[in-house]
Design an enzyme around this catalytic site. Structure first.
Site, PDB file in Angstrom:
ATOM      1  CE  LYS A  13       2.489  -5.020   5.345  1.00  0.00           C
ATOM      2  NZ  LYS A  13       2.121  -3.757   4.733  1.00  0.00           N
ATOM      3  NE  ARG A  88       9.197 -12.730   0.719  1.00  0.00           N
ATOM      4  CZ  ARG A  88      10.332 -13.218  -0.822  1.00  0.00           C
ATOM      5  NH1 ARG A  88       9.202 -13.144  -1.484  1.00  0.00           N
ATOM      6  NH2 ARG A  88      10.961 -13.745  -0.285  1.00  0.00           N
ATOM      7  NE  ARG A 127       7.094   7.559   2.365  1.00  0.00           N
ATOM      8  CZ  ARG A 127       6.585   5.933   2.629  1.00  0.00           C
ATOM      9  NH1 ARG A 127       6.216   6.214   3.732  1.00  0.00           N
ATOM     10  NH2 ARG A 127       7.314   5.429   1.931  1.00  0.00           N
ATOM     11  NE  ARG A 161      12.203   6.883   0.590  1.00  0.00           N
ATOM     12  CZ  ARG A 161      11.649   5.688   1.474  1.00  0.00           C
ATOM     13  NH1 ARG A 161      12.932   5.670   1.787  1.00  0.00           N
ATOM     14  NH2 ARG A 161      11.029   5.428   1.483  1.00  0.00           N
ATOM     15  NE  ARG A 172       6.736  -0.154  -2.038  1.00  0.00           N
ATOM     16  CZ  ARG A 172       7.211   0.802  -1.323  1.00  0.00           C
ATOM     17  NH1 ARG A 172       7.396   2.495  -1.564  1.00  0.00           N
ATOM     18  NH2 ARG A 172       6.819  -0.016   0.046  1.00  0.00           N
TER      19      ARG A 172
END
Length: 217
Positions: A13, A88, A127, A161, A172
């Site tokens: 996004k 949201r 990542r 992370r 999430r």
């Protein structure tokens, strides 16, 4: 154009918002930027948000909505804007509807970036960030370092992370499905939703989005 951008974590996004806003000559308004700007400028809303955040609490909807309304009232947003990360949830979407109606405005489109859940997990969990400089980002599948675990740029250690671990990513996603995804049905009822696939290269997704917004679906 007045656009809301929606999609799960890892849908790209932020990246697409920047390109679309530039192509459409409208400001990109993200929740993160709103919070940072209001807190750094010491606005009343910023002080309220900081107090909640410092206490480890979520910022209430009314504070976020107030920041968004202030930003949308700025001169550069007169001819439109692209909202990223707001609304949201459905209550924020309803508040946005009311705020725009009061100003004699309305949304033109809600762009839904669609990505399979397994791809979201692969994108985020893969990542790896450099410990020396967090702007050096690699990916175990899409952007591999020349030497595993070592930053190509500075030789620093690459690590995953905590927010990027698969268990956290799935949590999430659960929050997204529970809180944010229902706004898609809210806007479908208004005939505003345009859904595109967010798979592929960044420029391919941007073109797909621009074509969809222009009605060339």
């Amino acid at each position: 154009m007045r656009i809301v951008l929606v999609g799960p974590p890892g849908a790209g996004k932020g990246t697409q918002a920047a390109f679309l806003a530039k192509n459409l000559s409208i400001p990109h308004i993200s929740t993160g930027d709103l919070f940072r700007a209001n807190i750094s400028q010491g606005t009343e809303l910023g002080k309220q948000a900081k107090a909640f955040m410092d206490a480890g609490n979520l910022v209430p909807d009314e504070v976020t909505i107030g920041m968004a309304q202030d930003r949308m009232a700025q001169p550069d947003a007169e001819n439109g804007f692209l909202l990223d990360g707001f609304p949201r949830n459905v209550s924020q979407a309803e508040a946005l509807d009311e705020a725009l109606k009061a100003d004699g405005q309305k949304l033109d489109a809600v762009l839904d970036l669609e990505v399979p859940e397994d791809e979201v997990v692969k994108r985020i969990a893969g990542r790896r960030i450099c410990r020396n400089d967090s702007s050096h980002v690699f990916h175990v599948s899409y952007s591999k370092p020349k030497q595993e675990g070592v930053c190509d740029v500075c030789g620093g250690e690459l690590y995953q992370r905590g927010d990027d671990k698969e268990e956290t990513v799935r949590k999430r996603l659960d929050v997204y499905h529970r809180e944010t995804e229902p706004i898609i049905d809210h806007y479908k009822a208004q005939g505003l939703v345009v859904t595109i696939s967010a798979l592929g290269k960044v420029d391919e997704v941007t073109k797909r989005a621009m074509d969809a917004l222009k009605g060339d679906k």
